[in-house]
Design an enzyme around this catalytic site. Structure first.
Site, PDB file in Angstrom:
ATOM      1  N   ASP A   1      -5.536   5.977   1.906  1.00  0.00           N
ATOM      2  CA  ASP A   1      -5.641   4.550   1.604  1.00  0.00           C
ATOM      3  C   ASP A   1      -7.048   4.057   1.918  1.00  0.00           C
ATOM      4  O   ASP A   1      -7.734   4.591   2.798  1.00  0.00           O
ATOM      5  CB  ASP A   1      -4.631   3.790   2.451  1.00  0.00           C
ATOM      6  CG  ASP A   1      -4.577   2.303   2.123  1.00  0.00           C
ATOM      7  OD1 ASP A   1      -3.751   1.926   1.274  1.00  0.00           O
ATOM      8  OD2 ASP A   1      -5.367   1.535   2.712  1.00  0.00           O
TER       9      ASP A   1
ATOM     10  N   HIS B   1       0.833  -1.206   0.000  1.00  0.00           N
ATOM     11  CA  HIS B   1       0.000   0.000   0.000  1.00  0.00           C
ATOM     12  C   HIS B   1       0.869   1.258   0.000  1.00  0.00           C
ATOM     13  O   HIS B   1       0.627   2.199  -0.757  1.00  0.00           O
ATOM     14  CB  HIS B   1      -0.919  -0.010   1.226  1.00  0.00           C
ATOM     15  CG  HIS B   1      -2.004  -1.030   1.139  1.00  0.00           C
ATOM     16  ND1 HIS B   1      -3.336  -0.694   1.068  1.00  0.00           N
ATOM     17  CD2 HIS B   1      -1.971  -2.383   1.100  1.00  0.00           C
ATOM     18  CE1 HIS B   1      -4.069  -1.793   1.000  1.00  0.00           C
ATOM     19  NE2 HIS B   1      -3.252  -2.828   1.023  1.00  0.00           N
TER      20      HIS B   1
END
Length: 491
Positions: free
Chosen positions: A119, A16
């Site tokens: 995110d 990520h």
């Protein structure tokens, strides 16, 4: 000239973090010299919850900071990780990111945020952005297929009365053919699991964002992106604007040590497109039972292979594989019998360098989306062996929708733990690398997707245009909403 500081909030997992940093690089490149506004990109660094992951993240941040590309970093104060998640990783990530809300708010005020990109595990932070009137975008590191499923999940929670892990039918995900319940990600298997509850929550919160940035290419998932944009995933509510900007990849030369380069040099001696590469991501490892099945299947297949084999984690509580003990994991005599056509690599492998090599003709992979995008960028067809996360859904899409992969039967029963029999691996490798119709079609589609990915990021391509739209949206919204924020220099 106005200075517009775009803040990026990645979840600290390496896949990520690295993906969102690469997206920030791309955005910064598109903003340079565009219009009267000066853009900066600042990554809000969340302290990884374990020393092992902190070391990996710290090293990557230092490399990027020293590269001179202009991405800045602002380290947020550490928080105490939640201690009661009982192994539920998605719950842990979601709750951990939620604890950072006050620190994100303080950073947005201090740094004069013009926009915030979070995110998809950090949708709780949307509340902070709303209080500050800062336009906020969700960054989605995975496929449009998973995005469509997550947007659909609150409705599926009501219409599918039983747990997905016991459901025998198919699941309706707009933009996909009917999805067998066995291909729904395992973390969504049980409704009484906190992971499921959190994904329902995230699916709802995506609709509150000013836009969703997706690491995909329009030409890879046109039906899914259309279904999302047309509001078919959440009937009655239009989706936020979509920005498919993929493939978001670091395509620089891999920083491999000289020892690791030896496996690439081995490829130099192999015929073109003759080697099948087996690699299973940063968390993929095999015990002896699985490794011996793979070895048997590869030996019987007769094809050349490069196998990056990792062993079980060395430390208690760690999720990171160790270097493999080949004597312990492999059948007796296997290395000697296959030495003229195979190489077992017992540690981390420079995956990008391998996939870009002309000798590689197929990829047996866990189907992590970053690995998949790297494979398609180089036009390498795949054989999916999903291990965790959303990889079962990725495998379904790669075979049934994109057509870039040959199917491989993976046992999803918990007691078998994603096991593949030697005969099945042999069949899949022969199909992938041989002259049959199944492999030929996968190679042709992979070549088409390679061309599509490369066109997408060129000037005028779909991902290039999506980044321009994102830049213009940030500029328009930020110029209208940031005047009241207290701005301070970056320390």
């Amino acid at each position: 000239m106005a200075s517009l500081n775009v803040l990026l909030l990645p979840e600290p997992g390496s896949g990520h973090l690295m993906s969102l940093i690469e997206a920030g690089k791309r955005l910064l490149g598109h903003c340079a010299g565009a219009g009267d506004d000066e853009f900066t990109v600042t990554v809000l660094v969340v302290q990884p919850p374990t020393p092992e992951s902190a070391s990996e993240v710290g090293a990557h941040v230092r490399r990027v900071a020293a590269s001179g590309i202009g991405v800045r970093f602002h380290h947020l104060p550490a928080v105490e990780p939640p201690a009661d998640c009982a192994g539920d990783l998605q719950e842990f990530k979601s709750r951990y990111m939620e604890l950072y809300k006050p620190h994100v708010e303080a950073a947005a005020r201090e740094l004069g945020a013009a926009a915030l990109v979070v995110d998809f595990f950090a949708t709780t932070v949307l509340d902070v952005a709303r209080e500050l009137a800062v336009p906020t975008y969700v960054y989605f590191t995975s496929t449009a297929a998973l995005l469509a499923l997550m947007l659909r999940l609150p409705a599926l929670d009501k219409t599918v009365a039983v747990d997905f892990e016991t459901f025998k039918g198919t699941v309706d995900v707009p933009g996909l053919p009917p999805v067998p319940a066995g291909n729904i990600p395992g973390f969504l298997g049980r409704k009484d699991c906190p992971n499921f509850t959190w994904f329902v929550y995230h699916g709802r919160r995506f609709m509150d964002a000013d836009g969703i940035i997706v690491n995909t290419v329009t030409q890879l998932e046109p039906g899914l992106l259309a279904a999302i944009a047309e509001g078919r995933c959440v009937p009655g509510r239009p989706a936020p604007p979509l920005y498919p900007i993929g493939p978001v990849l670091n395509l620089g030369v891999e920083n491999a040590a000289s020892d690791d380069e030896a496996c690439v040099r081995w490829l130099d001696a192999q015929p073109r497109a003759s080697v099948v590469f087996l690699c299973f991501g940063s968390l993929g490892w095999f015990d002896a039972a699985k490794a011996r099945e793979v070895a048997t299947g590869l030996e019987r297949s007769g094809h050349r292979f490069l196998w990056a084999l990792r062993g079980p984690p060395a430390a208690a509580g760690s999720r990171h594989p160790s270097d493999a003990d080949l004597d312990e994991l492999l059948p007796a005599g296997f290395l000697e019998r296959t030495k003229d056509r195979g190489l077992v690599w017992p540690r981390w492998a420079p995956q990008k360098a391998v996939l870009s090599h002309g000798a590689v003709g197929g990829f047996v992979t866990h189907c992590g989306w970053n690995s998949t995008m790297e494979s398609l960028w180089h036009g390498v067809p795949l054989a999916p062996w999903p291990l965790y996360a959303e990889q079962r859904l990725n495998a379904f899409e790669l075979v049934s929708v994109m057509g870039v992969a040959v199917a491989m039967e993976v046992e999803v029963d918990r007691s078998r733990d994603n096991f593949v029999e030697a005969e099945e691996l042999e069949r899949a490798v022969r199909a992938l690398m041989g002259g049959g119709e199944e492999g030929r079609k996968a190679r042709e589609k992979a070549a088409e997707m390679k061309a599509a990915c490369r066109r997408a990021v060129e000037e005028g391509g779909s991902s290039y245009v999506a980044l321009e739209r994102l830049r213009d949206a940030i500029r328009k919204a930020a110029n209208a909403t940031t005047a009241h924020l207290v701005k301070a220099p970056l320390i």
